[in-house]
Design a protein around this motif. Structure first.
Motif, mmCIF file in Angstrom:
data_model
loop_
_atom_site.group_PDB
_atom_site.id
_atom_site.type_symbol
_atom_site.label_atom_id
_atom_site.label_comp_id
_atom_site.label_asym_id
_atom_site.label_seq_id
_atom_site.Cartn_x
_atom_site.Cartn_y
_atom_site.Cartn_z
ATOM 1 N N SER B 36 27.105 -21.575 -3.347
ATOM 2 C CA SER B 36 28.402 -20.964 -3.062
ATOM 3 C C SER B 36 29.473 -22.039 -2.891
ATOM 4 O O SER B 36 30.657 -21.749 -2.991
ATOM 5 C CB SER B 36 28.324 -20.078 -1.823
ATOM 6 O OG SER B 36 27.830 -20.792 -0.727
ATOM 7 N N ARG B 37 29.072 -23.308 -2.662
ATOM 8 C CA ARG B 37 30.094 -24.362 -2.566
ATOM 9 C C ARG B 37 30.855 -24.500 -3.887
ATOM 10 O O ARG B 37 32.020 -24.851 -3.902
ATOM 11 C CB ARG B 37 29.472 -25.691 -2.150
ATOM 12 C CG ARG B 37 28.538 -26.303 -3.178
ATOM 13 C CD ARG B 37 27.763 -27.470 -2.592
ATOM 14 N NE ARG B 37 26.954 -28.157 -3.588
ATOM 15 C CZ ARG B 37 25.870 -27.648 -4.162
ATOM 16 N NH1 ARG B 37 25.458 -26.430 -3.848
ATOM 17 N NH2 ARG B 37 25.189 -28.336 -5.059
ATOM 18 N N LEU B 38 30.158 -24.205 -4.997
ATOM 19 C CA LEU B 38 30.844 -24.296 -6.283
ATOM 20 C C LEU B 38 31.788 -23.105 -6.482
ATOM 21 O O LEU B 38 32.853 -23.229 -7.081
ATOM 22 C CB LEU B 38 29.820 -24.383 -7.424
ATOM 23 C CG LEU B 38 28.814 -25.538 -7.250
ATOM 24 C CD1 LEU B 38 27.821 -25.568 -8.385
ATOM 25 C CD2 LEU B 38 29.533 -26.885 -7.124
ATOM 26 N N GLN B 39 31.378 -21.979 -5.929
ATOM 27 C CA GLN B 39 32.266 -20.816 -5.917
ATOM 28 C C GLN B 39 33.534 -21.121 -5.121
ATOM 29 O O GLN B 39 34.625 -20.695 -5.477
ATOM 30 C CB GLN B 39 31.563 -19.649 -5.231
ATOM 31 C CG GLN B 39 30.965 -18.619 -6.156
ATOM 32 C CD GLN B 39 30.405 -17.482 -5.325
ATOM 33 O OE1 GLN B 39 29.664 -17.700 -4.358
ATOM 34 N NE2 GLN B 39 30.741 -16.262 -5.683
ATOM 35 N N LEU B 40 33.329 -21.841 -4.014
ATOM 36 C CA LEU B 40 34.490 -22.192 -3.189
ATOM 37 C C LEU B 40 35.484 -23.014 -4.002
ATOM 38 O O LEU B 40 36.697 -22.841 -3.881
ATOM 39 C CB LEU B 40 34.046 -22.967 -1.944
ATOM 40 C CG LEU B 40 35.164 -23.224 -0.944
ATOM 41 C CD1 LEU B 40 35.465 -21.973 -0.136
ATOM 42 C CD2 LEU B 40 34.831 -24.362 0.011
ATOM 43 N N CYS B 41 34.967 -23.911 -4.843
ATOM 44 C CA CYS B 41 35.853 -24.721 -5.688
ATOM 45 C C CYS B 41 36.686 -23.807 -6.582
ATOM 46 O O CYS B 41 37.880 -24.035 -6.782
ATOM 47 C CB CYS B 41 35.038 -25.684 -6.546
ATOM 48 S SG CYS B 41 34.105 -26.874 -5.578
ATOM 49 N N LYS B 42 36.041 -22.762 -7.104
ATOM 50 C CA LYS B 42 36.740 -21.817 -7.966
ATOM 51 C C LYS B 42 37.838 -21.095 -7.182
ATOM 52 O O LYS B 42 38.944 -20.894 -7.677
ATOM 53 C CB LYS B 42 35.721 -20.800 -8.494
ATOM 54 C CG LYS B 42 35.941 -20.416 -9.922
ATOM 55 C CD LYS B 42 34.739 -19.691 -10.523
ATOM 56 C CE LYS B 42 34.418 -18.407 -9.794
ATOM 57 N NZ LYS B 42 33.290 -17.671 -10.413
ATOM 58 N N ILE B 43 37.506 -20.737 -5.954
ATOM 59 C CA ILE B 43 38.502 -20.079 -5.113
ATOM 60 C C ILE B 43 39.697 -21.004 -4.891
ATOM 61 O O ILE B 43 40.855 -20.585 -4.936
ATOM 62 C CB ILE B 43 37.864 -19.642 -3.784
ATOM 63 C CG1 ILE B 43 36.966 -18.444 -4.063
ATOM 64 C CG2 ILE B 43 38.919 -19.328 -2.735
ATOM 65 C CD1 ILE B 43 36.316 -17.863 -2.852
ATOM 66 N N MET B 44 39.416 -22.290 -4.686
ATOM 67 C CA MET B 44 40.500 -23.254 -4.493
ATOM 68 C C MET B 44 41.367 -23.334 -5.744
ATOM 69 O O MET B 44 42.594 -23.393 -5.662
ATOM 70 C CB MET B 44 39.929 -24.629 -4.128
ATOM 71 C CG MET B 44 39.221 -24.622 -2.778
ATOM 72 S SD MET B 44 38.414 -26.181 -2.393
ATOM 73 C CE MET B 44 39.841 -27.167 -1.951
#
Ligand SMILES: [Fe+2]
Ligand SMILES: [Fe+2]
Lengths: 401, 401
Positions: B36-44
């Protein structure tokens, strides 16, 4: 008009303090394909054993809740399904749901659906623990006790209801919309799962997406906007402009596109739960109540018309939005940018197959619609107030000539 | 004592009102699960940031934890610079360095990757940057006017819950005294609860941080500020920790399910303390941290059963309830027996995860002074019963043995 304006502004100041006092909440979120199953896991972790799913028949028939039900079974959570939600749910339906949840002694509610299912579930959850008739919850902060734990899986990207402190329910008799406002309505957790949105028909994707855009814009240009709400409003607007045409076109099954739309709708919800909406919603609510025009569609048609009216008062904000959304060019003045922004919305509508006018509007209804819209709209933190004739003129432009 | 108690209770009453008015009940947007840390990057990326500063520590940088995150952010067209100067119990100096770094690179968002120290440091940087203030100037409650620089968080330990609290702890450069920044603006925009970054956490750190989370859950549960809502989260957190912490410290240390449950538990416990606060365990642990540098979680773990002994009467019901929710003890047991069982269960858990019963850094001659400081802090918390000085001293004596 001047006296009225200061009266409205004074009322807004009080409302603003009240909002501060009411406070806000946010749901815990799970985001991405199959996050709806993650949400089921969270329910098990939180010790919940009997859940009632609140949804509508079409979704059940499409098999949309099968995966969720199977996951809940696997987690040994008992499931009851209440699938009687129809668009613009009435208190009667909410009451039925409450009885159903009592019979099943549910300890949590899971809404799977669009704004109607989510709003109905919200009011069920708060009425259940407070042991009150749902009609009694209308107004601000009418629930004393925490609501029954509420979980939400939106299947449209539009209402943002998963993020807001409000629920709209229709009066059983008059079909007038009534609002329940309470931070206890904010769900415990929400899953933004694009896998559940890929089959959404184009016209619904379009209308609900435009609802989200309307939330983003009305909250952005309103006088309650803060740095925080503008942060979310701008991101939501940009994401809608970028992704809505794709979601209504050949990329309608693209999970990335659908996820961006779901996030945009959620962000717009975060923005308007604090900064509210404006005249577009005020008018759209009347068109919904009178003619049954879908909320998103009514918003989409009214949005450019109302913005034309607010153009001068909201010029800087609209220009700012245009810049954030890369609409227009750097050399443009604020006035030009505001116009470019409004024109962009018009062409987006056209691209999505949304008409410029609404056939159902009858000329003889306009004065009455305008009066009701002003009554609602003047309580919103709009950038500038409308008078009766201005409002009638705006509505008349949405009428087929 | 009676008079003082009344005074403390009155002070707490006002604190509670102030908290409701000012602090709200926000949460970060969350993404949960492996990667999910990579998802967070997408959110950013959705917010269109230009340049991200990652706030982390050297060990994590060397382990390569930040590497995939940096790569992903760059793929998504964001520039990245890394500030890896955070050390345990970050001082104002470190925060100032970070601020300078962010200014030099004109960063428009921060991403904390690390334990409580990195997250807290990043929180203070974010608020100082936006408000153009020195770290010392934001110490206290609501000391800044502007929204913080957008802050995103990837916790790498399951303990502090700092990803969801409105507080940050910083240490004085010289005295190492801890001071607190409290402001709802410290709430991160979004957090990734990603078990992958926790898989390699050493057992000793997993144990101490996990016991910190348990302490949050227990202290929040028995707090006089606790509500249905905070007990809902605290109860779930405690149960999840009892179930998963031994596994996370043992052979299943790289099991993603186990790590995810611990991470969620820490998050839920964080939600609970945001509303219900901590208590005397933290009050004493903070002094041991400041004086001897004993890690926060370790100090909490050792003190928790000792302090609970004091509450056998004043928190009997809530401790018994917590035991029942956590599946500890038998249905037939009386409240007293359940409290006994809960406390001994915590002792056994400590033993199982390798936490000692005593802390040999604690010096007999320091005890009166430590107790004074602990009481000063603890009497500001909504504890079930206030400690007397001799009670606090006798706990410290036991811990020192
Ligand atoms: Fe809407
Ligand atoms: Fe702690």
């Amino acid at each position: 008009m001047f006296a009225m304006t200061s009266l409205y502004r004074a009322r807004h100041a009080l409302l603003r303090i009240a909002i501060r006092l009411i406070g806000t909440e946010k749901p815990t979120t799970a985001i991405g394909p199959d996050s709806s199953l993650q949400l089921c896991k969270m329910m098990a972790d939180l010790g919940l054993r009997k859940v009632m799913i609140v949804t509508d028949k079409p979704l059940v028939e499409l098999g949309m809740i099968d995966g969720i039900k199977a996951k809940l079974d696997e987690l040994k959570i008992q499931v009851a399904v209440f699938d009687a939600i129809k668009p613009d749910p009435t208190f009667e339906v909410v009451r039925e749901g409450i009885t159903r949840a009592r019979d099943a002694s549910s300890d949590a509610i899971l809404a799977v659906g669009g704004g109607s299912s989510i709003d109905a579930a919200k009011v069920m959850a708060i009425s259940l623990t407070n042991n009150k008739d749902p009609q009694k919850m209308v107004g601000i902060l009418k629930g004393r006790k925490q609501a029954l734990p509420l979980f939400v899986i939106p299947t449209t990207a539009g209402t943002g209801s998963e993020a807001t402190v409000a629920a709209v329910i229709s009066n059983d008799v008059s079909h007038q919309k009534e609002v329940v406002l309470d931070p206890k309505l904010v769900p415990v957790a929400a899953a933004l799962d694009p896998a559940l949105m890929t089959k959404l028909p184009n016209h619904i994707t379009a209308a609900t997406g435009m609802d989200a855009l309307t939330h983003a814009i009305e909250s952005y240009i309103g006088v309650f906007a803060t740095d925080e709400t503008r942060f979310y409003g701008a991101a939501a607007a940009r994401m809608v402009f970028e992704n809505l045409p794709k979601a209504c076109g050949e990329q309608s099954e693209d999970l990335e596109v659908r996820e961006h739309m779901a996030l945009a709708s959620y962000y717009a919800g975060l923005a308007f739960t604090k900064a509210h909406v404006g005249y577009v919603h005020a008018i759209a609510h009347q068109l919904g109540g009178k003619y049954g025009i879908p909320h998103g569609l009514a918003n989409a048609v009214m949005l450019p018309l109302v913005l034309e009216f607010s153009k001068d008062a909201a010029r800087h904000k609209l220009a700012e939005l245009a810049r954030v959304c890369s609409i227009g060019s750097l050399s443009m003045s604020d006035e030009q940018l505001a116009q470019a922004f409004i024109d962009h919305i018009k062409s987006l509508n056209k691209q999505l197959g949304i008409p410029a006018t609404l056939e159902k509007i009858e000329r003889q209804d306009i004065p009455q619609l305008a009066t009701a819209a002003l009554k609602e709209g003047n309580s919103y933190p709009v950038p500038c107030f409308m008078d009766q004739s201005q409002c009638e003129a705006v509505i008349a432009r949405a009428m087929v000539s | 004592m009676l008079f003082m108690t009344a005074l403390y209770r009155t002070r707490l009453f006002f604190l509670r009102i102030a908290q409701q008015l000012l602090l709200g009940g926000e949460k970060p947007t969350t993404v949960i699960g492996p990667d999910s840390r990579l998802q967070l990057c997408k959110i950013m990326a959705g917010f269109n940031f230009r340049h991200i500063m990652i706030v982390t520590d050297k060990p994590l940088l060397e382990l390569g934890i930040t590497h995939t995150i940096q790569e992903r952010l760059e793929q998504l067209d964001m520039k990245v610079s890394i500030f890896s100067g955070v050390k345990p119990d970050p001082t104002c100096d470190v925060i100032r360095e970070g601020i300078l770094h962010a200014r030099q690179h004109d960063c428009d968002a921060l991403l904390a990757v690390g334990g409580g120290s990195s997250i807290d440091a990043a929180k203070v940087m974010a608020i100082c940057l936006a408000n153009n203030k020195e770290p010392q100037q934001v110490v206290g409650i609501l000391k800044s006017r502007k929204q913080a620089l957008p802050l995103f968080v990837i916790p790498t330990t399951a303990g502090t819950g700092s990803e969801t609290t409105v507080g940050a702890v910083l240490s004085d450069d010289v005295t190492h005294q801890k001071s607190l920044v409290i402001d709802p603006k410290l709430m991160p925009i979004a957090a990734a609860i990603d078990p992958v970054v926790m898989q390699k956490l050493p057992a000793s750190v997993t144990a101490a941080t996990g016991m910190d989370a348990l302490t949050h859950a227990v202290e929040a549960y028995i707090s006089t500020f606790s509500t249905r809502n905070s007990r809902f989260y605290a109860g779930a957190a405690a149960r999840m920790i009892f179930e998963n912490l031994p596994n996370a410290c043992g052979e299943q240390s790289d099991d993603l399910e186990v790590r995810e449950k611990m991470a969620l538990a820490a998050y839920y416990a964080g939600l609970a303390i945001t509303k219900a606060h901590v208590g005397n365990v933290h009050a004493i642990a903070h002094q041991l941290g400041g004086k001897y540098g004993i890690p926060h979680g370790l100090a909490n773990a050792v003190l928790l059963p000792q302090v609970l002994e004091l509450y056998r009467v004043s928190a009997r019901q809530s401790l018994a309830e917590l035991a029942r929710i956590s599946g500890i003890g038998e249905l037939s047991m009386s409240d007293d027996q359940l409290v006994d069982t809960l406390i001994s269960h915590i002792r056994q858990l400590n033993e199982k995860v390798g936490i000692p019963q005593t802390l040999n850094q604690v010096q007999q001659q320091d005890i009166p002074e430590l107790a004074d400081a602990a009481l000063k802090e603890g009497n500001g918390y909504p504890v079930p019963s206030f400690m007397e000085k001799r009670q606090c001293e006798s706990i410290l004596v036991k811990v020192a043995e």
